[in-house]
Enzyme design. Structure first.
Site, mmCIF file in Angstrom:
data_model
loop_
_atom_site.group_PDB
_atom_site.id
_atom_site.type_symbol
_atom_site.label_atom_id
_atom_site.label_comp_id
_atom_site.label_asym_id
_atom_site.label_seq_id
_atom_site.Cartn_x
_atom_site.Cartn_y
_atom_site.Cartn_z
ATOM 1 N N ARG A 1 29.471 39.638 48.449
ATOM 2 C CA ARG A 1 28.794 40.119 47.240
ATOM 3 C C ARG A 1 29.567 39.821 45.969
ATOM 4 O O ARG A 1 29.042 39.977 44.867
ATOM 5 C CB ARG A 1 28.415 41.596 47.349
ATOM 6 C CG ARG A 1 29.558 42.536 47.487
ATOM 7 C CD ARG A 1 29.064 43.930 47.835
ATOM 8 N NE ARG A 1 28.363 44.599 46.751
ATOM 9 C CZ ARG A 1 28.934 44.995 45.628
ATOM 10 N NH1 ARG A 1 30.217 44.775 45.414
ATOM 11 N NH2 ARG A 1 28.236 45.606 44.689
ATOM 12 N N PRO B 1 44.367 47.424 63.044
ATOM 13 C CA PRO B 1 44.731 48.636 62.307
ATOM 14 C C PRO B 1 46.150 48.570 61.722
ATOM 15 O O PRO B 1 46.504 49.388 60.889
ATOM 16 C CB PRO B 1 44.618 49.753 63.347
ATOM 17 C CG PRO B 1 44.324 49.117 64.644
ATOM 18 C CD PRO B 1 44.010 47.690 64.441
ATOM 19 N N ASP C 1 30.882 47.732 39.272
ATOM 20 C CA ASP C 1 31.023 48.549 40.477
ATOM 21 C C ASP C 1 32.088 49.616 40.333
ATOM 22 O O ASP C 1 33.065 49.432 39.637
ATOM 23 C CB ASP C 1 31.525 47.703 41.659
ATOM 24 C CG ASP C 1 30.457 46.844 42.245
ATOM 25 O OD1 ASP C 1 29.295 47.090 41.937
ATOM 26 O OD2 ASP C 1 30.817 45.943 43.004
ATOM 27 N N GLU D 1 44.575 46.714 73.809
ATOM 28 C CA GLU D 1 45.753 47.379 73.237
ATOM 29 C C GLU D 1 46.317 46.591 72.073
ATOM 30 O O GLU D 1 47.099 47.104 71.295
ATOM 31 C CB GLU D 1 46.843 47.535 74.308
ATOM 32 C CG GLU D 1 46.449 48.475 75.426
ATOM 33 C CD GLU D 1 46.047 49.838 74.913
ATOM 34 O OE1 GLU D 1 46.910 50.524 74.338
ATOM 35 O OE2 GLU D 1 44.874 50.218 75.069
HETATM 36 N N1 ADE Z 1 40.482 47.151 64.923
HETATM 37 C C1 ADE Z 1 40.532 48.414 65.380
HETATM 38 N N2 ADE Z 1 40.669 49.283 64.354
HETATM 39 C C2 ADE Z 1 40.677 48.539 63.211
HETATM 40 C C3 ADE Z 1 40.800 48.849 61.832
HETATM 41 N N3 ADE Z 1 40.926 50.101 61.388
HETATM 42 N N4 ADE Z 1 40.795 47.843 60.952
HETATM 43 C C4 ADE Z 1 40.693 46.564 61.375
HETATM 44 N N5 ADE Z 1 40.573 46.201 62.659
HETATM 45 C C5 ADE Z 1 40.564 47.182 63.576
#
Ligand code: ADE
Length: 250
Positions: free
Chosen positions: A158, A93, A173, A120
């Site tokens: 794709r 994330p 697209d 974590e």
């Molecule tokens: N792992 C946990 N959340 C994630 C996300 N939003 N994007 C990529 N990998 C992740």
């Protein structure tokens, strides 16, 4: 042809998504190759540990560097994360947000290695020394990087020539053109009193093209006005947008 290697502690998660639809066909046609590797099988201690407690204390577990490094060594001895055409990606994330542009860049690679993070986090040395890209699929937190890796494989695949048929070409697209796509309809022409716009039944291709452009602009203005600022609009597009804005304001 792109080869994807996915490193995960849950390799079984990947079975069905890659065994359906266009991704299945692309694999069968040799346009992509996907190999899923179990990180746990690269853990050398007797408990096959892939995670451990964080240095400095605190809660949660951290994915260990050695099993991931060993898996990468095994995939391609001497693999250099700086090597041209090879993307070594950590799904996290904290990465750059995935979008159509990133998918396009990755589609030019010959090989994409996707490392699915968990717990974590991942030992910082993986980020610092073993990967050359970090990707997030959006501002929310998943239980792990597996679903994110699937999203990346799908969106990149794709774009490889031959994966989509001509009629479904990626060039029109939503996002590829900088605008959202116009609405689509198919038979029946009327259902429960809900009618297909007359122009689409008119057979007049010039009118249909103009209608689609207008509706694409209208939809983008309503839902994603941020995209209008970045897209290449013609004078005619700007004139139509002004009309649409007037319609809205009444
Ligand atoms: N792992 C946990 N959340 C994630 C996300 N939003 N994007 C990529 N990998 C992740």
């Amino acid at each position: 042809m792109i080869r994807f290697d996915i490193l995960s502690i849950f390799p079984e998660m990947f079975a069905s998504p890659f065994d359906c639809s266009l991704i299945k066909k692309a694999r069968e046609n040799g346009l992509i190759e996907i190999a899923v590797h179990d990180i746990r099988s690269y853990a050398e201690d007797k408990h096959r540990m892939t995670d451990d407690a964080p240095y400095g204390g605190g809660g949660g577990m951290v994915m260990k560097v050695e099993p991931i490094a060993r898996a990468l060594d095994d995939l391609s001895p001497g693999l250099d994360a700086g090597q041209d055409g090879i993307a070594v990606v950590l799904l996290t994330p904290q990465g750059e947000t995935f979008n159509q542009k990133v998918a396009g860049e990755l589609s030019l690679s010959s090989r994409i290695i996707l490392i699915c993070g968990h717990y974590e986090g991942v030992d910082e040395r993986v980020r610092a020394h073993l990967v050359n890209r970090e990707i997030s699929i959006g501002d929310y937190v998943l239980t792990g990087g597996e679903l994110s890796a699937m999203v990346v494989v799908d969106a990149v695949s794709r774009l490889i020539p031959g994966v989509l048929g001509n009629s479904e070409s990626a060039s029109l697209d939503s996002f590829a053109t900088g605008l959202l796509e116009h609405p689509h309809y198919t038979r029946p022409g009327e259902y429960r009193g809900w009618k297909v716009p007359d122009v689409l039944l008119s057979g007049n291709h010039r009118d249909i093209t103009a209608w689609r452009r207008r509706e694409s602009l209208r939809r983008t203005l309503a839902r994603r006005p941020d995209l209008l600022e970045k897209s290449n609009l013609t004078e005619e597009d700007r004139r139509i947008l002004a009309e649409i804005r007037e319609e809205i304001q009444g």
